[in-house]
Design a protein around this motif. Sequence first.
Motif, PDB file in Angstrom:
ATOM      1  N   PRO A 110       0.828  -1.201   0.000  1.00 29.83           N
ATOM      2  CA  PRO A 110       0.000   0.000   0.000  1.00 29.83           C
ATOM      3  C   PRO A 110       0.864   1.253   0.000  1.00 29.83           C
ATOM      4  O   PRO A 110       1.842   1.356   0.732  1.00 29.83           O
ATOM      5  N   VAL A 111       0.465   2.227  -0.814  1.00 24.10           N
ATOM      6  CA  VAL A 111       1.222   3.480  -0.927  1.00 24.10           C
ATOM      7  C   VAL A 111       0.639   4.561  -0.043  1.00 24.10           C
ATOM      8  O   VAL A 111       1.298   5.510   0.321  1.00 24.10           O
ATOM      9  N   ALA A 112      -0.602   4.410   0.281  1.00 26.30           N
ATOM     10  CA  ALA A 112      -1.250   5.461   1.066  1.00 26.30           C
ATOM     11  C   ALA A 112      -0.568   5.630   2.385  1.00 26.30           C
ATOM     12  O   ALA A 112      -0.161   4.668   3.033  1.00 26.30           O
ATOM     13  N   ALA A 113      -0.441   6.896   2.812  1.00 27.61           N
ATOM     14  CA  ALA A 113       0.173   7.235   4.092  1.00 27.61           C
ATOM     15  C   ALA A 113      -0.893   7.787   5.005  1.00 27.61           C
ATOM     16  O   ALA A 113      -1.918   8.308   4.576  1.00 27.61           O
ATOM     17  N   THR A 114      -0.619   7.692   6.270  1.00 23.46           N
ATOM     18  CA  THR A 114      -1.576   8.139   7.269  1.00 23.46           C
ATOM     19  C   THR A 114      -1.306   9.579   7.632  1.00 23.46           C
ATOM     20  O   THR A 114      -0.190  10.098   7.472  1.00 23.46           O
ATOM     21  N   GLY A 115      -2.321  10.321   8.145  1.00 22.42           N
ATOM     22  CA  GLY A 115      -2.165  11.693   8.606  1.00 22.42           C
ATOM     23  C   GLY A 115      -2.668  12.702   7.589  1.00 22.42           C
ATOM     24  O   GLY A 115      -3.044  12.379   6.444  1.00 22.42           O
ATOM     25  N   THR A 116      -2.685  13.990   8.000  1.00 23.18           N
ATOM     26  CA  THR A 116      -3.112  15.094   7.133  1.00 23.18           C
ATOM     27  C   THR A 116      -2.031  15.407   6.107  1.00 23.18           C
ATOM     28  O   THR A 116      -0.875  14.973   6.238  1.00 23.18           O
ATOM     29  N   PRO A 117      -2.395  16.170   5.048  1.00 28.99           N
ATOM     30  CA  PRO A 117      -1.373  16.545   4.053  1.00 28.99           C
ATOM     31  C   PRO A 117      -0.205  17.290   4.668  1.00 28.99           C
ATOM     32  O   PRO A 117       0.942  17.112   4.239  1.00 28.99           O
ATOM     33  N   LEU A 118      -0.478  18.134   5.666  1.00 26.76           N
ATOM     34  CA  LEU A 118       0.612  18.854   6.295  1.00 26.76           C
ATOM     35  C   LEU A 118       1.554  17.918   7.013  1.00 26.76           C
ATOM     36  O   LEU A 118       2.780  18.074   6.944  1.00 26.76           O
ATOM     37  N   GLU A 119       0.957  16.875   7.714  1.00 24.64           N
ATOM     38  CA  GLU A 119       1.821  15.908   8.401  1.00 24.64           C
ATOM     39  C   GLU A 119       2.609  15.076   7.390  1.00 24.64           C
ATOM     40  O   GLU A 119       3.780  14.772   7.625  1.00 24.64           O
ATOM     41  N   ARG A 120       1.959  14.695   6.282  1.00 22.65           N
ATOM     42  CA  ARG A 120       2.692  13.931   5.257  1.00 22.65           C
ATOM     43  C   ARG A 120       3.824  14.778   4.678  1.00 22.65           C
ATOM     44  O   ARG A 120       4.919  14.267   4.416  1.00 22.65           O
ATOM     45  N   LEU A 121       3.572  16.104   4.464  1.00 24.63           N
ATOM     46  CA  LEU A 121       4.633  16.972   3.951  1.00 24.63           C
ATOM     47  C   LEU A 121       5.770  17.093   4.946  1.00 24.63           C
ATOM     48  O   LEU A 121       6.957  17.079   4.572  1.00 24.63           O
ATOM     49  N   ARG A 122       5.428  17.176   6.247  1.00 24.90           N
ATOM     50  CA  ARG A 122       6.486  17.278   7.263  1.00 24.90           C
ATOM     51  C   ARG A 122       7.297  15.994   7.325  1.00 24.90           C
ATOM     52  O   ARG A 122       8.513  16.019   7.481  1.00 24.90           O
ATOM     53  N   GLN A 123       6.585  14.832   7.187  1.00 25.33           N
ATOM     54  CA  GLN A 123       7.319  13.563   7.204  1.00 25.33           C
ATOM     55  C   GLN A 123       8.253  13.461   6.000  1.00 25.33           C
ATOM     56  O   GLN A 123       9.392  12.992   6.122  1.00 25.33           O
ATOM     57  N   ALA A 124       7.768  13.936   4.831  1.00 29.70           N
ATOM     58  CA  ALA A 124       8.637  13.886   3.653  1.00 29.70           C
ATOM     59  C   ALA A 124       9.803  14.849   3.794  1.00 29.70           C
ATOM     60  O   ALA A 124      10.929  14.567   3.363  1.00 29.70           O
ATOM     61  N   PHE A 125       9.557  16.022   4.380  1.00 24.21           N
ATOM     62  CA  PHE A 125      10.619  17.000   4.551  1.00 24.21           C
ATOM     63  C   PHE A 125      11.662  16.521   5.540  1.00 24.21           C
ATOM     64  O   PHE A 125      12.848  16.872   5.422  1.00 24.21           O
ATOM     65  N   ASP A 126      11.223  15.685   6.539  1.00 30.25           N
ATOM     66  CA  ASP A 126      12.180  15.171   7.521  1.00 30.25           C
ATOM     67  C   ASP A 126      13.123  14.147   6.920  1.00 30.25           C
ATOM     68  O   ASP A 126      14.155  13.818   7.530  1.00 30.25           O
ATOM     69  N   GLN A 127      12.778  13.602   5.748  1.00 33.04           N
ATOM     70  CA  GLN A 127      13.672  12.635   5.113  1.00 33.04           C
ATOM     71  C   GLN A 127      14.940  13.253   4.566  1.00 33.04           C
ATOM     72  O   GLN A 127      15.888  12.554   4.243  1.00 33.04           O
ATOM     73  N   LEU A 128      14.945  14.617   4.392  1.00 36.03           N
ATOM     74  CA  LEU A 128      16.122  15.303   3.857  1.00 36.03           C
ATOM     75  C   LEU A 128      17.095  15.628   4.967  1.00 36.03           C
ATOM     76  O   LEU A 128      16.715  15.772   6.139  1.00 36.03           O
ATOM     77  N   THR A 129      18.349  15.792   4.578  1.00 39.64           N
ATOM     78  CA  THR A 129      19.362  16.221   5.531  1.00 39.64           C
ATOM     79  C   THR A 129      19.252  17.726   5.763  1.00 39.64           C
ATOM     80  O   THR A 129      18.538  18.444   5.044  1.00 39.64           O
ATOM     81  N   ASN A 130      19.935  18.217   6.755  1.00 36.78           N
ATOM     82  CA  ASN A 130      19.882  19.649   7.050  1.00 36.78           C
ATOM     83  C   ASN A 130      20.396  20.502   5.888  1.00 36.78           C
ATOM     84  O   ASN A 130      19.839  21.558   5.569  1.00 36.78           O
ATOM     85  N   GLN A 131      21.459  20.032   5.240  1.00 36.40           N
ATOM     86  CA  GLN A 131      22.005  20.771   4.106  1.00 36.40           C
ATOM     87  C   GLN A 131      21.024  20.800   2.944  1.00 36.40           C
ATOM     88  O   GLN A 131      20.821  21.834   2.294  1.00 36.40           O
ATOM     89  N   GLN A 132      20.341  19.672   2.706  1.00 37.16           N
ATOM     90  CA  GLN A 132      19.347  19.615   1.636  1.00 37.16           C
ATOM     91  C   GLN A 132      18.135  20.481   1.967  1.00 37.16           C
ATOM     92  O   GLN A 132      17.542  21.115   1.087  1.00 37.16           O
ATOM     93  N   LYS A 133      17.756  20.520   3.250  1.00 40.85           N
ATOM     94  CA  LYS A 133      16.640  21.367   3.635  1.00 40.85           C
ATOM     95  C   LYS A 133      16.953  22.841   3.371  1.00 40.85           C
ATOM     96  O   LYS A 133      16.140  23.586   2.820  1.00 40.85           O
ATOM     97  N   ILE A 134      18.157  23.259   3.763  1.00 37.74           N
ATOM     98  CA  ILE A 134      18.536  24.658   3.543  1.00 37.74           C
ATOM     99  C   ILE A 134      18.603  24.977   2.049  1.00 37.74           C
ATOM    100  O   ILE A 134      18.130  26.025   1.586  1.00 37.74           O
ATOM    101  N   LEU A 135      19.179  24.070   1.279  1.00 37.76           N
ATOM    102  CA  LEU A 135      19.287  24.276  -0.166  1.00 37.76           C
ATOM    103  C   LEU A 135      17.917  24.367  -0.813  1.00 37.76           C
ATOM    104  O   LEU A 135      17.667  25.211  -1.693  1.00 37.76           O
ATOM    105  N   LEU A 136      16.977  23.526  -0.391  1.00 43.58           N
ATOM    106  CA  LEU A 136      15.634  23.554  -0.951  1.00 43.58           C
ATOM    107  C   LEU A 136      14.923  24.862  -0.616  1.00 43.58           C
ATOM    108  O   LEU A 136      14.259  25.474  -1.479  1.00 43.58           O
ATOM    109  N   MET A 137      15.041  25.325   0.618  1.00 39.32           N
ATOM    110  CA  MET A 137      14.383  26.567   0.995  1.00 39.32           C
ATOM    111  C   MET A 137      14.979  27.768   0.261  1.00 39.32           C
ATOM    112  O   MET A 137      14.255  28.649  -0.205  1.00 39.32           O
TER     113      MET A 137
END
Length: 580
Positions: free
Chosen positions: A10-37
Amino acid sequence: MAATGIETTPVAATGTPLERLRQAFDQLTNQQKILLMVASAAVVAILVATSLWLRQPDYRVLFSNITERDGGAIIAVLDQMNIPYKFNEGGSAILIPGGSVHEVRLRLATQGLPKGGNVGFELMENQKFGVSQFAEQINYQRGLEGELSRTIQSIGAVQTARVHLAIPKPTVFVREELKPSAAVALDLYPGRMLDSMQIAGIQNLVAASVPNLAPQSVTLIDQTGAMISQLKDRLTEAGLDPRQLRYIGEIENTAIKRVDDILSPILGQGNFRVQVAADIDFSQSEQTAETYRPNVTPPDISVRSQQTSESASTMPTPAQGVPGALSNQPPVPATAPLTQPAVPGAGAPAAPGTPPVPGQINAAGVQASISNIGQPINTRKDSILNYEVDRTIRHTKQSFGVIRRLTAAVAVNHRKDAKGVAKPLTEAELRQINDLVKEAIGFSQERGDSVSVANAPFTVIEKAATEIPLWKDPETLMLAWDFIKYLLITLVVVYLFFMIIHPLVRKMFPPPPPPAPPASESDDTADDEEEGAEDEAEVREPTAAELFEQKKAQAREIARQNPKAIANIIKDWMNPNAGG
């Protein structure tokens, strides 16, 4: 009947879209987070800046080269009208949106802006009560100077102008009367100059605005301090009057056009060259002659008047006798009338041409006896005869701008035959061209005109490219610069999106893994192939089409290995009574 042998992830994830976005954003490293922003913020900033830049109005010049006082008044009015404005780099021009330029100029003109730094006759509108005559005269002179300055500034080559008038006080004494004078300081635009006609026009303009001011009393100087009012006089004295030069040019151009019109159909355009030089006599002379000729020819003799007079007189008889008292006695009164026989013809005028009668006298048209006339006789004859005087009065005035001599030179190119070979013209053709040119320019042998026709091959001259190349054209450069700006913005946005943002987003939201095949009696070779496939999947993520093909291949493999299970699954799908 439940399906067995197929595992789905199953591909579906649990939680609201904001929580899913936060979970996906947590998969990045700190350097990748800064670069993306940073990349996302840069893309948004570039898009917003580009949108504002495209929506920004086109600013155009409202007024330029104005005084600080006029500039401050104009800015105050623009603030009241809520019209945006800005200055150019040098601060010498006020810029507003292009669509409002004409409307704002008209509105400012109703308020008398800009005033141009000069005060005109509006100075007389604010006269205070009780002002002295001297102050009123000074204000009038200031207003007149300002109005003249504004008028002179309307000339295209004049940037600014200042007029100074020296108007003396009127006096009743003729000997003490002074003539007014004026001085004009001109600031011309760079690279511009005034010709003699414009200088004379400014002088006459100022002279016509001030009573009793002569144009010669108006002095003009430019921004360098050079006196330019003497230019006209120097040209006139040197014989270089621009009107005369223009007149000579018109005569020469007219003659050239006539020759060109008559030779173009014969020789073809570009196969001949014509030059005409005119010698013009601009001298003016007037002559008046009065001539008297003798009037002696008999048929032409005219008598104006004739007067003839004759007169005769006698002297009284002298005293006779012996001197003494007796001889001095008065005569005794006559006692009887003294009679004498009448003489024929006496007292009547003699006919002309009548011969004189002996013993008679014929004088003054009267013939009488000598005995009746005292001795001696005094006669006088006057005759006056006036003839008409032959007089001739001749008034001669030489016309202005008389052609003294015309000289024309014509160069004719060789004519090409049917084979394209250039050959010279014959003598008859050259003679014909010479005659045509003479008739076209109005040739006069008495005036000393001359015409010369030469036949020679023309040298082909390559015309230099007069058009500006594209890489030097200002409009082309402006378009190229705009294109480069938009291209750079597009490249920056594309680079940030596809090289930074897109890979990081794919890493945040990876595609779902393919479903694992069911457990079976597959040998170690199948496990090795599965491990190799997993390694390859880790190396390269499959596309949707590849995933679909993999699923089809797995389904076929399961159907081949366990057809009974596949048949049971299909039966369950086709049975409507089968439970979920």
